[in-house]
Design a protein around this motif. Structure first.
Motif, short mmCIF file in Angstrom:
data_model
loop_
_atom_site.label_atom_id
_atom_site.label_comp_id
_atom_site.label_asym_id
_atom_site.label_seq_id
_atom_site.Cartn_x
_atom_site.Cartn_y
_atom_site.Cartn_z
N GLU A 49 0.85 -1.30 0.12
CA GLU A 49 0.09 -0.01 -0.19
C GLU A 49 0.78 1.31 -0.16
OE1 GLU A 49 -4.02 -1.40 2.37
OE2 GLU A 49 -2.23 -0.82 3.69
N THR A 50 2.08 1.14 0.79
CA THR A 50 2.95 2.29 0.71
C THR A 50 3.71 2.45 -0.81
OG1 THR A 50 3.47 1.95 3.10
CG2 THR A 50 4.84 3.29 1.75
N ALA A 51 4.04 1.52 -1.29
CA ALA A 51 4.53 1.64 -2.53
C ALA A 51 3.51 2.01 -3.54
CB ALA A 51 5.10 -0.08 -3.09
N ASP A 52 1.99 1.50 -3.50
CA ASP A 52 1.09 2.22 -4.37
C ASP A 52 1.05 3.69 -4.39
OD1 ASP A 52 0.53 -0.22 -5.09
OD2 ASP A 52 -1.23 -0.47 -3.92
N LEU A 53 0.95 4.12 -2.86
CA LEU A 53 0.94 5.62 -2.75
C LEU A 53 2.27 6.23 -3.42
CD1 LEU A 53 -0.45 8.18 -1.54
CD2 LEU A 53 0.62 7.56 0.66
N VAL A 54 3.37 5.85 -3.00
CA VAL A 54 4.65 6.33 -3.61
C VAL A 54 4.59 6.46 -5.17
CG1 VAL A 54 7.05 6.03 -3.98
CG2 VAL A 54 6.06 5.92 -1.83
N ARG A 92 1.75 6.82 -7.20
CA ARG A 92 1.20 7.59 -7.36
C ARG A 92 1.63 9.09 -7.08
NH1 ARG A 92 -2.71 4.68 -4.19
NH2 ARG A 92 -2.75 6.07 -2.52
N LEU A 93 2.17 9.22 -6.11
CA LEU A 93 3.06 10.52 -6.03
C LEU A 93 3.90 10.82 -7.04
CD1 LEU A 93 3.14 10.48 -2.13
CD2 LEU A 93 1.87 12.06 -3.49
N CYS A 94 4.86 9.79 -7.54
CA CYS A 94 5.82 9.90 -8.19
C CYS A 94 5.08 10.71 -9.91
CB CYS A 94 6.51 8.60 -8.61
SG CYS A 94 7.71 8.10 -7.33
N GLU A 95 4.04 9.82 -10.20
CA GLU A 95 3.23 10.29 -11.31
C GLU A 95 2.66 11.62 -11.26
OE1 GLU A 95 0.61 7.05 -11.65
OE2 GLU A 95 2.00 5.70 -12.42
N ALA A 96 2.44 12.02 -9.93
CA ALA A 96 1.75 13.46 -9.55
C ALA A 96 2.91 14.40 -9.67
CB ALA A 96 1.23 13.41 -8.09
N GLY A 97 4.18 14.18 -9.73
CA GLY A 97 5.23 15.15 -10.07
C GLY A 97 5.92 15.68 -8.82
N VAL A 98 6.00 15.03 -7.68
CA VAL A 98 6.75 15.43 -6.46
C VAL A 98 8.23 15.25 -6.89
CG1 VAL A 98 5.00 15.01 -4.86
CG2 VAL A 98 6.66 13.20 -5.48
N ASP A 99 9.24 16.11 -6.18
CA ASP A 99 10.40 15.74 -6.49
C ASP A 99 11.02 14.80 -5.25
OD1 ASP A 99 11.11 17.86 -8.36
OD2 ASP A 99 10.48 19.38 -6.82
N VAL A 157 8.90 -0.05 -2.25
CA VAL A 157 8.88 1.43 -2.59
C VAL A 157 9.60 1.40 -3.89
CG1 VAL A 157 9.41 3.84 -2.09
CG2 VAL A 157 7.94 2.49 -0.68
N MET A 158 11.13 1.02 -3.58
CA MET A 158 12.06 1.22 -4.47
C MET A 158 11.93 0.63 -5.73
SD MET A 158 13.91 3.54 -3.63
CE MET A 158 14.76 3.44 -5.00
N ALA A 159 11.15 -0.72 -5.78
CA ALA A 159 10.62 -1.26 -6.97
C ALA A 159 9.88 -0.33 -7.90
CB ALA A 159 9.99 -2.48 -6.71
N ARG A 160 8.95 0.49 -7.29
CA ARG A 160 8.21 1.39 -8.05
C ARG A 160 9.14 2.51 -8.30
NH1 ARG A 160 2.71 0.24 -6.69
NH2 ARG A 160 2.58 -1.82 -5.81
N VAL A 161 9.83 3.02 -7.63
CA VAL A 161 10.50 4.17 -7.90
C VAL A 161 11.53 3.86 -8.84
CG1 VAL A 161 12.42 5.91 -7.19
CG2 VAL A 161 10.50 5.24 -5.59
N ARG A 162 12.28 2.68 -9.21
CA ARG A 162 13.18 2.36 -10.41
C ARG A 162 12.27 2.19 -11.48
NH1 ARG A 162 14.97 -1.40 -6.54
NH2 ARG A 162 13.80 -3.01 -7.59
N CYS A 163 11.00 1.66 -11.47
CA CYS A 163 10.19 1.72 -12.68
C CYS A 163 9.78 3.13 -13.17
CB CYS A 163 8.97 0.97 -12.46
SG CYS A 163 9.07 -0.88 -12.46
N SER A 180 10.03 7.61 -16.82
CA SER A 180 9.80 9.12 -16.98
C SER A 180 11.19 9.64 -17.27
CB SER A 180 9.32 9.63 -15.64
OG SER A 180 10.33 9.56 -14.77
N GLY A 181 12.49 9.08 -16.92
CA GLY A 181 13.62 9.59 -17.14
C GLY A 181 14.03 10.58 -15.99
N ARG A 182 13.20 10.54 -14.91
CA ARG A 182 13.70 11.56 -13.84
C ARG A 182 13.41 10.87 -12.68
NH1 ARG A 182 8.92 14.04 -11.37
NH2 ARG A 182 10.22 15.38 -10.60
#
Length: 415
Positions: A165-170, A172-179, A202-208, A213-215
């Motif tokens: 659930e934490t990873a899902d939220l992270v 969504r926040l990545c896609e929302a455009g947070v830094d 969480v890091m599995a989602r961040v790596r994807c 996105s390239g960012r």
């Protein structure tokens, strides 16, 4: 020399009290002892630099059984005192530095108030301690963000989510455009969400997200724990491709933060929760000006300074002063740390933050300000970007053409 500044309250002779403080925190005690030669005192004794009476009061701020036993009454004078301590008394030892400039001084019976208000080091002495791994410039470079503040958020609900659930939220926040995304300070190694499982999920989602996105998005995982556990958690973050860890400074302590800094190249996000216990009473404790010196010597990269117009008790000028201090070098190297604004922040508090700090070198973390936006988290992030655009254009936040910002003003501005 290491110079410490104090605000002292006492009914006794201020100069005598200052000399007693210097002796107590260097080579002396309440009475001259065998072996305390003049040569030893000359080399190792602290020296009173200045004593200035500020005002006089008719009642003490704090109780002293010592003064009662001595049948001493007022008036009570508030006095600014500066004392120089030999660097040789400390060496390269951060806990001992703190014990020297503070230590038992808060417990002295002769005073009814004592506050460490400043700590000044020679740049050469500061340079002997650890430096930030990323600091201001490195954090910006890691995220590819220049010119503007870093916009981020805090994971909410702050506790209770599973790793997935934490990873899902992270995600969504990545896609929302947070830094930047960080754990809340009470998020830890929970039975329902073990910290290493959270990190991996969480890091599995961040790596994807990076690949798509390239960012990058920097995630500060709260690894506050005993020191060996923290080092192991930091290694796990690094192995998973993470770039940042967070620790509760006051509860982990100076030496633990030094050990963590020495063992990881990751950015250390310093959370100062509990600082009010050190600083909120005006007659007792440690000013942020001294506090930030101590923890910057431990090599942290980011430091919380609270927020303007938020939910905490700080005055706007106190928050601004804390941010400015974080951005002032202490040594010859670039040892600035990134000030972090949080607590009740949203698009409407951004203009004051920029005006009062005079710099865009800060993190602006909006928990509810993003996650509770009436049109969703992505609109919450857009409201911050639109507020920044309005400020850069010299326009009022209420100017038309910025729908996410308008919705934020309607929703948060009425609260």
């Amino acid at each position: 020399m290491i110079r410490a500044a104090y605000l002292v309250e006492t009914p006794l002779d201020p100069r005598a009290v200052a000399e007693m403080m210097a002796g107590e925190q260097s080579s002396g005690t309440f009475v001259r002892v065998e072996g305390e030669t003049e040569a030893l005192r000359t080399r190792f004794g602290a020296r009173v630099v200045s004593v200035e009476v500020i005002d006089e009061r008719d009642r003490p701020s704090l109780h002293s059984a010592y003064l009662e036993r001595k049948r001493v009454s007022g008036p009570w004078q508030r006095v600014a005192v500066e004392i120089d301590y030999p660097e040789e008394n400390v060496g390269l030892n951060l806990p001992n530095l703190a014990a020297t400039v503070a230590g038992n001084l808060f417990d002295l019976g002769e005073v009814t108030g004592l506050r460490l208000t400043g700590l000044t080091l020679r740049p050469e002495y500061r340079d002997r301690y650890l430096l930030p791994s990323l600091g201001v410039a490195g954090t910006r470079a890691a995220l590819g963000v220049q010119e503007r503040p870093l916009f981020g958020t805090i994971l909410k609900p702050n506790i209770g989510l599973s790793p997935e659930e934490t990873a899902d939220l992270v995600e969504r926040l990545c896609e929302a455009g947070v830094d930047f995304i960080k754990d809340d300070e009470i998020a830890g190694n929970h039975p329902h969400a073990p910290v290493r499982e959270r990190i991996s999920a969480v890091m599995a989602r961040v790596r994807c997200w990076r690949q798509r996105s390239g960012r990058d998005v920097m995630v500060a995982f709260n690894i506050s724990d005993e020191v060996d556990a923290m080092r192991g958690h930091a290694d796990h973050v690094e192995a998973e491709g993470g770039t940042c860890v967070m620790a509760s400074l006051n509860w982990c302590g100076l030496s633990a933060m030094q050990s963590l800094r020495a063992s990881t190249p990751l950015a250390i996000h310093g959370h100062r929760n509990g600082f009010g216990a050190f600083a909120r009473h005006p007659a007792l404790g440690i000013d942020f000006s001294a506090y930030q010196v101590l923890y910057r010597l431990a090599g942290i990269d980011h430091l919380h300074v609270h927020g303007m117009g938020g939910k905490f008790a700080d005055l706007t000028e106190e928050v601004a002063h804390a941010a400015k201090l974080s951005l002032q070098p202490l040594g010859h190297s670039d040892d600035r740390v990134m000030p972090v604004f949080s607590s009740g922040q949203w698009a409407g508090t951004l203009p004051t933050t920029l005006m009062e700090t005079g710099s865009a070198d800060f993190m602006f973390l909006a928990g509810g300000g993003i996650l509770a936006h009436p049109d969703g988290a992505a609109a919450g992030v857009r409201s911050l970007r639109e507020a920044w655009d309005a400020i850069q254009a010299g326009e009022a936040l209420e100017a038309p053409g910025r729908p996410a910002l308008a919705a934020a003003l309607d929703f948060f501005g009425a609260r």
